[in-house]
Design an enzyme around this catalytic site. Structure first.
Site, mmCIF file in Angstrom:
data_model
loop_
_atom_site.group_PDB
_atom_site.id
_atom_site.type_symbol
_atom_site.label_atom_id
_atom_site.label_comp_id
_atom_site.label_asym_id
_atom_site.label_seq_id
_atom_site.Cartn_x
_atom_site.Cartn_y
_atom_site.Cartn_z
ATOM 1 C CB ALA A 76 -0.913 0.025 1.224
ATOM 2 C CB SER A 115 -4.074 2.371 8.705
ATOM 3 O OG SER A 115 -3.473 3.458 9.387
ATOM 4 C CE1 TYR A 138 -2.144 4.348 4.420
ATOM 5 C CE2 TYR A 138 -2.571 5.297 6.586
ATOM 6 C CZ TYR A 138 -2.144 4.235 5.808
ATOM 7 O OH TYR A 138 -1.735 3.082 6.407
ATOM 8 C CE LYS A 176 6.898 2.978 7.186
ATOM 9 N NZ LYS A 176 5.805 2.697 6.228
ATOM 10 C CG HIS A 185 12.444 9.953 11.978
ATOM 11 N ND1 HIS A 185 13.155 10.195 10.822
ATOM 12 C CD2 HIS A 185 11.199 9.585 11.567
ATOM 13 C CE1 HIS A 185 12.388 10.004 9.777
ATOM 14 N NE2 HIS A 185 11.188 9.621 10.203
ATOM 15 N NE ARG A 212 0.020 9.684 17.026
ATOM 16 C CZ ARG A 212 0.711 9.950 15.922
ATOM 17 N NH1 ARG A 212 1.502 9.020 15.392
ATOM 18 N NH2 ARG A 212 0.631 11.128 15.346
#
Length: 336
Positions: A76, A115, A138, A176, A185, A212
């Site tokens: 995807a 998702s 998305y 990604k 990151h 999250r």
């Protein structure tokens, strides 16, 4: 033969390796290798064949691959900042629909990646329509396909399972770019700049305290394999959250990343406050337009997952991110 789409990508490559660990070699890997460095993710995997994404559906519909036992559809466009609605709907919705139709026609179990983006700004993350409020195209592309699956649940010829991935992190995500996990990151920022950055406070949260549901990729693979196994024993179908059921802060990611790197160098661990005081952790403003579309809080409701029999525990940020950082110290390759 088992088909894995997105096989050279993040979660797909982990699924291929997990199938190999079960001595499964008859795997058709489907992907788009325009970003050629992704081949590294499959270099040590054993597969029966590879086919490009553009050629796959016509070949499948022409019955070129013999007997298919299951399809694990991970391919995807996962760039939530891509606002090209035509591309997103063709790639994430229409392509998936053709694959679903083929699997139902030929009675092949179908597992696919949905998702948590379908929930958008919702405050509850339950697999019910009243909580689904996507903030971008998305999320909408994923929701629309979930809705198709729901309408067909009572008339399925073979099991169909959609897994709503929350914030997944772990090896094989370097390609990604900006969509790689916060943990990745932070690791890069520490190596390149000697500090990490998080967004300042928003949505009623203090700086870095937005939270999250962060799930290690190994746990995502285990959930997939649970449903794959069920397809051949006690078939299950539906749309399920795939998260830990536990929200943790972005500060937790930063603290774990920094302290894991410090420990590996023989340095003492620091508290969050000490990291901020020493400017090892810095808070920055949101880029223009992002704050309005930002999920400041997610936490998977995993009751439905537990009710169908999935009982394994999930790694915490402190466990999973520490393990991931150690794996990143000596990567087998680097993406340019």
């Amino acid at each position: 033969m088992i088909i894995v789409t997105g096989a050279a990508g993040f979660i797909g490559s982990h699924l291929v390796h997990a199938l190999n660990e079960r001595h499964e070699r008859n795997i058709l890997a489907v992907d788009d290798l325009q970003q050629g460095d992704k081949f590294h993710h499959l270099a040590d995997a054993l597969i029966a064949d590879y086919i490009d994404l553009a050629d796959f559906l016509p070949a499948l519909e022409a019955r070129h691959f013999g007997k298919i036992t299951a399809v694990l559809h991970q391919g995807a466009c996962s760039d939530t900042m891509n606002h090209d609605g035509r591309y997103m709907m063709n790639n994430n919705y229409r392509y998936s629909l053709r694959l679903l139709d083929w699997c139902q026609q030929h009675k092949v179990p179908f597992l696919y990646a949905s998702s948590a983006a379908v929930y958008g700004a919702s405050k509850q993350f339950i697999e019910q329509p009243e909580y689904e409020r996507p903030l971008n195209v998305y999320g909408y592309s994923k929701l629309l396909f979930d809705q198709v699956v729901r309408r067909r649940l009572n008339d399925l010829a073979a099991p169909v399972v959609g897994l709503r991935y929350f914030n997944v992190y772990g090896p094989h995500e370097q390609h990604k770019g900006r969509m790689a996990s916060v943990a990745f990151h932070h690791y890069r920022q520490m190596n390149q700049h000697g500090y990490v950055q998080l967004f300042e406070g928003s949505h009623g949260y203090a700086s870095g305290e937005q939270r999250r549901d962060f799930i290690e990729v190994g746990d995502v693979v285990k959930v997939n394999l649970f449903f794959l196994d069920s397809a051949f024993s006690q078939p299950l179908s539906g749309v399920f959250n795939c998260g830990t059921g536990r929200a943790q802060t972005f500060n937790d990611i930063a603290v774990t990343t920094i302290n894991t790197l410090r420990q590996l160098k023989g340095d003492t661990v620091l508290t969050l406050q000490e990291m901020v005081e020493q400017q090892l952790l810095r808070y920055i403003p949101f880029p223009p337009g992002l704050k309005e579309k930002y999920q400041a809080y997610t936490q998977a409701d995993i009751r439905q997952l537990r009710e169908v029999g999935y009982s394994a525990s999930f790694a915490t940020v402190e466990q999973g991110v520490a393990r991931y950082v150690r794996q990143l110290i000596h990567p087998p390759f680097e993406f340019s």
